[in-house]
Design an enzyme around this catalytic site. Structure first.
Site, short mmCIF file in Angstrom:
data_model
loop_
_atom_site.label_atom_id
_atom_site.label_comp_id
_atom_site.label_asym_id
_atom_site.label_seq_id
_atom_site.Cartn_x
_atom_site.Cartn_y
_atom_site.Cartn_z
N GLY A 48 0.79 -1.24 0.00
CA GLY A 48 0.00 0.00 0.00
C GLY A 48 0.81 1.27 0.00
CD GLU A 103 1.31 0.71 6.83
OE1 GLU A 103 1.51 0.67 5.59
OE2 GLU A 103 1.06 -0.31 7.51
CG ASP A 107 -8.26 0.34 10.46
OD1 ASP A 107 -9.05 1.28 10.51
OD2 ASP A 107 -8.66 -0.85 10.45
#
Ligand code: IMP
Ligand code: MG
Length: 193
Positions: A48, A103, A107
C-alpha cells in the site's frame, strides 16, 4: 479494468490529488529539516505504501536509502487481527540507522505495533513512523506516529496505493467506494478463496 471503469466504483473523493500532493510536499520538507545530517533509511510497508513512498522520497532534500517489508495480517478483508507474519524482510541491517517507517494507513494500529516492536529489537539509532492516513477512532493500541498526512473518519478508503482485495490501488486520489462496488469486490474475492 480501465481507469474509467475503476472510477465508477468510487462513491466519494475524500482527498483529491492536489491536496494529497501538497501535503506530501509539506511532509517532505518537515522530514528534510528533522533528518538533516542524519542517516535516514525509509522503510516502506508493501504494498500500500508504494505510491506514497515514491512521491515522499522525491520531496526530500536530504539523502536517504530505501528498503521494503511485506507483512500480512491474518483476518477478514477489512479488519486487522493483530496477528502479523513477515512475508518479505528487509535487505538492509537497520542497526544504528535512523529508520522512518512509511505506511499507507494506520487503522487499529495492531500491524504497526508489531512492526515497531520487531524493528526496535534490531537496535536502530532512531525509529519513527510516517503514515499518509490515520483513522484515530479505530485505534486499539497506542501508536506514536511522528508524521501524519491526514486524519480521516472511520471509512474504508481506496486509491493511491490503498486497495480492497488488490483493486483500486491505481487511483490518483483517496476515495470511498460505493456500497455496491465494495460488496461486488468482496463477493468476488470470497469466491476465489
Ligand atoms: P491496522 O493493523 O488495523 O492498523 O491495519 C493497517 C493495515 O490495514 C493497513 O496497512 C492497510 O493495509 C489496511 N487498511 C486499514 N484500513 C484500510 C482502508 O481504509 N483501506 C485500505 N486498507 C486499509
Ligand atoms: Mg498496508
Amino acid at each position: 479494468m480501465t481507469q474509467t471503469e475503476l472510477e465508477k466504483g468510487v462513491g466519494e473523493v475524500l482527498i483529491d490529488e492536489d491536496v494529497l500532493q501538497a501535503r506530501i510536499r509539506e511532509l517532505g520538507a518537515e522530514i528534510s529539516v528533522d533528518y538533516a545530517g542524519r542517516d535516514l533509511l525509509l522503510v516502506g510497508v508493501l504494498k500500500g505504501a508504494v505510491f506514497f513512498m515514491a512521491d515522499l522520497m522525491r520531496e526530500l532534500t536530504v539523502p536517504c536509502e530505501i528498503d521494503f517489508m511485506a507483512i500480512s495480517s491474518y483476518g477478514a478483508a477489512t479488519d486487522s487481527s493483530g496477528v502479523v507474519r513477515i512475508l518479505k524482510d528487509l535487505d538492509i541491517n537497520v542497526a544504528g540507522r535512523d529508520v522512518l517507517v512509511v505506511e499507507d494507513i494506520i487503522d487499529s494500529g495492531l500491524t504497526l505495533s508489531y512492526l515497531m516492536r520487531n524493528l526496535g529489537a534490531r537496535k536502530p539509532a532512531s525509529l519513527e513512523i510516517c503514515a499518509l492516513l490515520t483513522k484515530p477512532s479505530r485505534r486499539r493500541t497506542e501508536i506514536p506516529c511522528r508524521y501524519v498526512g491526514f486524519e480521516i473518519p472511520d471509512k474504508f478508503v481506496v486509491g493511491y496505493g490503498l486497495d480492497l482485495a488488490d483493486h483500486f490501488r491505481t487511483l490518483d486520489y483517496i476515495g470511498v467506494l460505493t456500497p455496491e462496488a465494495a460488496a461486488g469486490i468482496v463477493d468476488q474475492a470470497g469466491s476465489l478463496l
